[in-house]
Structure formats: structure tokens, C-alpha cells
Design a protein around this motif. Structure first.
Motif, short mmCIF file in Angstrom:
data_model
loop_
_atom_site.label_atom_id
_atom_site.label_comp_id
_atom_site.label_asym_id
_atom_site.label_seq_id
_atom_site.Cartn_x
_atom_site.Cartn_y
_atom_site.Cartn_z
N ARG A 104 8.62 -25.37 85.96
CA ARG A 104 7.35 -24.74 85.59
C ARG A 104 7.56 -23.59 84.60
O ARG A 104 6.78 -23.44 83.66
N LEU A 105 8.61 -22.78 84.81
CA LEU A 105 8.91 -21.71 83.86
C LEU A 105 9.19 -22.28 82.47
O LEU A 105 8.70 -21.77 81.47
N PHE A 106 9.98 -23.36 82.43
CA PHE A 106 10.31 -23.97 81.15
C PHE A 106 9.06 -24.55 80.49
O PHE A 106 8.88 -24.43 79.28
N LEU A 107 8.21 -25.16 81.28
CA LEU A 107 6.97 -25.72 80.73
C LEU A 107 6.10 -24.61 80.15
O LEU A 107 5.62 -24.72 79.02
N MET A 108 5.92 -23.53 80.89
CA MET A 108 5.10 -22.42 80.39
C MET A 108 5.72 -21.79 79.15
O MET A 108 5.02 -21.48 78.19
N GLY A 109 7.04 -21.61 79.15
CA GLY A 109 7.73 -21.07 77.98
C GLY A 109 7.56 -21.98 76.77
O GLY A 109 7.30 -21.52 75.66
N ALA A 110 7.70 -23.29 76.99
CA ALA A 110 7.53 -24.25 75.89
C ALA A 110 6.10 -24.23 75.37
O ALA A 110 5.87 -24.32 74.16
N LEU A 111 5.13 -24.13 76.27
CA LEU A 111 3.73 -24.08 75.84
C LEU A 111 3.44 -22.82 75.03
O LEU A 111 2.70 -22.87 74.05
N MET A 112 4.04 -21.70 75.44
CA MET A 112 3.85 -20.47 74.68
C MET A 112 4.44 -20.60 73.27
O MET A 112 3.82 -20.19 72.28
N LEU A 113 5.62 -21.18 73.18
CA LEU A 113 6.23 -21.39 71.87
C LEU A 113 5.42 -22.38 71.03
O LEU A 113 5.26 -22.19 69.82
N ALA A 114 4.90 -23.43 71.67
CA ALA A 114 4.07 -24.40 70.96
C ALA A 114 2.80 -23.72 70.43
O ALA A 114 2.35 -24.01 69.32
N ASP A 115 2.23 -22.81 71.21
CA ASP A 115 1.04 -22.09 70.78
C ASP A 115 1.36 -21.21 69.57
O ASP A 115 0.59 -21.16 68.61
N GLU A 116 2.49 -20.53 69.60
CA GLU A 116 2.91 -19.71 68.45
C GLU A 116 3.12 -20.59 67.22
O GLU A 116 2.72 -20.22 66.11
N LEU A 117 3.74 -21.75 67.41
CA LEU A 117 3.97 -22.66 66.30
C LEU A 117 2.65 -23.17 65.73
O LEU A 117 2.47 -23.22 64.51
N TYR A 118 1.72 -23.50 66.61
CA TYR A 118 0.40 -23.97 66.18
C TYR A 118 -0.30 -22.90 65.35
O TYR A 118 -0.85 -23.19 64.28
#
Length: 110
Positions: A50-64
Motif C-alpha cells: 500500500r505504501l508503494f502504491l500510494m508513493g507511485a500514485l503521488m509520483l504519477a500525479d506529479e508526472l501528470y
């Protein structure tokens, strides 16, 4: 193929990469580790998945967001290039008109 160890949230992970890409992968892992640790601070320990998923989603949001800003900047650059071309065309026209007038004046004085 090279293999390196990266630490994410205090745990080591063996990761393969192309030869010569080790330093780049280490840097990416540091960025991801920072995001995961931020999520952990904000939300508490949720488990690695779950931590990795949330971290990946945050990075994806920054990339977007970055891609959106880049697209807007590319549109602005295109607009500015067209404007520059239009202004250069007007300047060339004005210089040609001035040169023509000067030639006429010089011819009438001769």
C-alpha cells in the motif's frame, strides 16, 4: 545486465538494470523512497504494498502535472514563434519600404 541494491522505506531490494544505468536507477530509487517515506509519515505504516502504491500514485500525479505544464509551455512557444515570425515579416517589410524610399530620394537627387 547489472544488478544493484536499492533501499526503499528502510528495506533493501535487488534490482536489475542495463549496464551503465546503475547511478540513474539509484537516483530514481531515492526519489521513490522519499515519496514512500512521506506517505508513511502522513498516513502511518500501511504495509509495503500500500505504501508503494500510494508513493507511485503521488509520483504519477506529479508526472501528470509536469506533462500538462510542458504541453502548455509548448503551445506558448509555438505561439511566440509565430508572433516572432509575424514581427520579423513586418520588420522586413518596413526595411524594404524604407530602402525603396531612400533609393527614390537618391535617384531624384542625381
Amino acid at each position: 545486465m547489472a544488478q544493484i541494491n536499492v533501499d526503499v522505506n528502510g528495506r533493501p531490494y535487488a534490482v536489475g538494470c542495463e549496464d551503465g544505468q546503475e547511478a540513474h536507477l539509484q537516483e530514481l530509487a531515492k526519489i521513490f523512497d522519499h515519496q514512500v517515506r512521506q506517505v508513511s509519515q502522513d498516513m502511518g505504516q500501511l504495509g509495503d504494498t500500500r505504501l508503494f502504491l500510494m508513493g507511485a500514485l503521488m509520483l504519477a500525479d506529479e508526472l501528470y502535472d509536469a506533462k500538462g505544464r510542458l504541453a502548455a509551455l509548448q503551445v506558448e512557444v509555438t505561439r511566440l514563434q509565430a508572433e516572432r515570425s509575424r514581427i520579423e515579416g513586418r520588420a522586413v517589410g518596413a526595411l524594404e519600404a524604407a530602402a525603396s524610399r531612400i533609393e527614390k530620394l537618391a535617384a531624384s537627387d542625381a
